[in-house]
Design an enzyme around this catalytic site. Sequence first.
Site, PDB file in Angstrom:
ATOM      1  N   GLN A 106      46.440 -41.560   3.568  1.00 15.91           N
ATOM      2  CA  GLN A 106      46.562 -41.751   2.125  1.00 15.91           C
ATOM      3  C   GLN A 106      45.982 -40.584   1.330  1.00 15.91           C
ATOM      4  OE1 GLN A 106      44.732 -45.613   2.069  1.00 15.91           O
ATOM      5  NE2 GLN A 106      43.059 -44.888   3.346  1.00 15.91           N
ATOM      6  N   HIS A 161      31.829 -55.915  -5.038  1.00 16.08           N
ATOM      7  CA  HIS A 161      31.233 -56.079  -3.707  1.00 16.08           C
ATOM      8  C   HIS A 161      30.324 -57.305  -3.596  1.00 16.08           C
ATOM      9  CE1 HIS A 161      32.145 -51.589  -3.134  1.00 16.08           C
ATOM     10  NE2 HIS A 161      32.962 -52.283  -2.389  1.00 16.08           N
ATOM     11  N   ASP A 187      34.679 -47.630   2.020  1.00 15.59           N
ATOM     12  CA  ASP A 187      33.639 -47.068   1.142  1.00 15.59           C
ATOM     13  C   ASP A 187      32.244 -47.580   1.490  1.00 15.59           C
ATOM     14  OD1 ASP A 187      33.290 -49.625  -0.351  1.00 15.59           O
ATOM     15  OD2 ASP A 187      35.308 -49.181  -1.058  1.00 15.59           O
ATOM     16  N   GLU A 241      38.146 -49.906  10.250  1.00 19.79           N
ATOM     17  CA  GLU A 241      38.769 -49.166   9.134  1.00 19.79           C
ATOM     18  C   GLU A 241      39.802 -48.212   9.727  1.00 19.79           C
ATOM     19  OE1 GLU A 241      38.645 -48.545   5.511  1.00 19.79           O
ATOM     20  OE2 GLU A 241      40.121 -47.116   6.256  1.00 19.79           O
ATOM     21  N   ASP A 257      43.528 -49.777  13.397  1.00 24.61           N
ATOM     22  CA  ASP A 257      44.263 -50.729  12.567  1.00 24.61           C
ATOM     23  C   ASP A 257      43.643 -52.123  12.725  1.00 24.61           C
ATOM     24  OD1 ASP A 257      46.129 -52.203  11.199  1.00 24.61           O
ATOM     25  OD2 ASP A 257      47.694 -51.998  12.716  1.00 24.61           O
ATOM     26  N   GLY A 258      43.305 -52.737  11.597  1.00 22.33           N
ATOM     27  CA  GLY A 258      42.682 -54.059  11.624  1.00 22.33           C
ATOM     28  C   GLY A 258      43.569 -55.108  12.274  1.00 22.33           C
ATOM     29  N   ASP A 303      38.576 -56.362   3.262  1.00 20.10           N
ATOM     30  CA  ASP A 303      38.385 -55.509   2.080  1.00 20.10           C
ATOM     31  C   ASP A 303      39.445 -54.418   2.131  1.00 20.10           C
ATOM     32  OD1 ASP A 303      37.305 -54.493  -0.247  1.00 20.10           O
ATOM     33  OD2 ASP A 303      35.995 -53.142   0.838  1.00 20.10           O
ATOM     34  N   PRO A 363      49.529 -49.341   4.397  1.00 22.18           N
ATOM     35  CA  PRO A 363      49.000 -49.747   5.706  1.00 22.18           C
ATOM     36  C   PRO A 363      48.401 -51.145   5.748  1.00 22.18           C
ATOM     37  CG  PRO A 363      47.566 -48.073   4.711  1.00 22.18           C
ATOM     38  CD  PRO A 363      48.787 -48.200   3.827  1.00 22.18           C
TER      39      PRO A 363
HETATM   40  N1  SAM Z   1      37.776 -52.842  -2.891  1.00 23.29           N
HETATM   41  C1  SAM Z   1      38.990 -52.174  -2.717  1.00 23.29           C
HETATM   42  C2  SAM Z   1      40.155 -52.793  -3.421  1.00 23.29           C
HETATM   43  O1  SAM Z   1      40.290 -54.009  -3.381  1.00 23.29           O
HETATM   44  O2  SAM Z   1      40.903 -52.058  -4.044  1.00 23.29           O
HETATM   45  C3  SAM Z   1      39.244 -51.926  -1.253  1.00 23.29           C
HETATM   46  C4  SAM Z   1      38.402 -50.768  -0.875  1.00 23.29           C
HETATM   47  S1  SAM Z   1      38.423 -50.195   0.745  1.00 23.29           S
HETATM   48  C5  SAM Z   1      38.247 -48.485   0.423  1.00 23.29           C
HETATM   49  C6  SAM Z   1      40.080 -50.385   1.339  1.00 23.29           C
HETATM   50  C7  SAM Z   1      40.266 -49.795   2.720  1.00 23.29           C
HETATM   51  O3  SAM Z   1      41.226 -50.524   3.478  1.00 23.29           O
HETATM   52  C8  SAM Z   1      40.761 -48.340   2.714  1.00 23.29           C
HETATM   53  O4  SAM Z   1      39.710 -47.490   3.108  1.00 23.29           O
HETATM   54  C9  SAM Z   1      41.935 -48.351   3.716  1.00 23.29           C
HETATM   55  O5  SAM Z   1      41.968 -47.204   4.547  1.00 23.29           O
HETATM   56  C10 SAM Z   1      41.655 -49.639   4.494  1.00 23.29           C
HETATM   57  N2  SAM Z   1      42.832 -50.190   5.194  1.00 23.29           N
HETATM   58  C11 SAM Z   1      44.097 -50.319   4.714  1.00 23.29           C
HETATM   59  N3  SAM Z   1      44.898 -50.832   5.652  1.00 23.29           N
HETATM   60  C12 SAM Z   1      44.132 -51.055   6.756  1.00 23.29           C
HETATM   61  C13 SAM Z   1      44.400 -51.562   8.067  1.00 23.29           C
HETATM   62  N4  SAM Z   1      45.637 -51.941   8.418  1.00 23.29           N
HETATM   63  N5  SAM Z   1      43.357 -51.650   8.948  1.00 23.29           N
HETATM   64  C14 SAM Z   1      42.108 -51.255   8.600  1.00 23.29           C
HETATM   65  N6  SAM Z   1      41.806 -50.740   7.366  1.00 23.29           N
HETATM   66  C15 SAM Z   1      42.798 -50.644   6.473  1.00 23.29           C
END
Ligand code: SAM
Length: 294
Positions: A43, A74, A98, A118, A150-151, A168, A175
Amino acid sequence: MAKEYTQEYHAVGNKMEGENVRFDYVYGFAYNKVLYTGQTEFQKIELFDTPFFGKLLKLDGQFQTSEKDEFFYHEPQTQVPMCAHPRPESVLIIGGGDGGILKNVLMHKTVKRAVMVEIDPGVVEFSMKYLTSVCGEAFKDKRTQLIIGDGKRFVEETQEKFDVIILDLTDPIGPSKALYTREFYKKLSGLLKKGGLLQLHIELCVTRPEISRQIFQSLSSVFKYNCPFASYVPLYGGLMAFCTNSQDLDVSKVKAGVIEKRLKDRGVKNLKLYNGQWHEASFKLPNFLKKLYI
Ligand code: SAM
């Protein structure tokens, strides 16, 4: 001489068809400098220096977090399930690059293990460098296990079970899209220990009510107890809805006094938003939200 700011506007929509978002509501912020702009494998990352939010992180054009208002998101997202659970020892966070959720989880001294999955190592590295007031020392804590991946895949493969799971994730495009489905919630339900809780945000309930309702309906088709609540998040431009889900615990019934005792016993201090009374009150929904979810 007066300082000059550039005006930046961000738009949010309440219809999502495929990848197309219709913008019905717009809000913005001023900034004086773009501190960083780059592209990870997954991204686009941007960091703004702003007078109101301090340093502000965007991923693929979407607001994620900021130094000054991070607690508005948070704390409800983390402290509600952590305090509602009588003894959270093992916690899984999916996304959360983050580090703000991880920081709040680790405040509880009951926690023995916090696994964070993450997908994008770039976000974690970036936050450790530029957003230390959001993540604190969370990534260095010996209870933390950071898994880059990947989660969805992690959930399909792991044998481990957890007391609390927190999603989160970025908004349900890109993704994270496959992680906002009924099938995924069913798999997560299978990873919860008895009395376990699944926590996630269910989108902006005033500006994107249809998406919020869809996510809630998927959750309520899987979990016996679904407790929605909403809290104002300045960076997201309005009321953010959250939902705490469980097969055996109704978190809306946990009383203020119980929450206060748990915060004290577990050494959780200096929260800016969350407390026992707030917990109890948050589940008393206004009529428009009762209508949206029930
Ligand atoms: N609080 C924020 C919001 O609601 O907008 C979310 C913040 S956090 C930075 C979101 C994270 O989810 C990103 O760092 C992204 O890389 C991660 N993410 C997205 N898809 C994912 C997946 N399939 N597996 C693991 N992490 C993922």
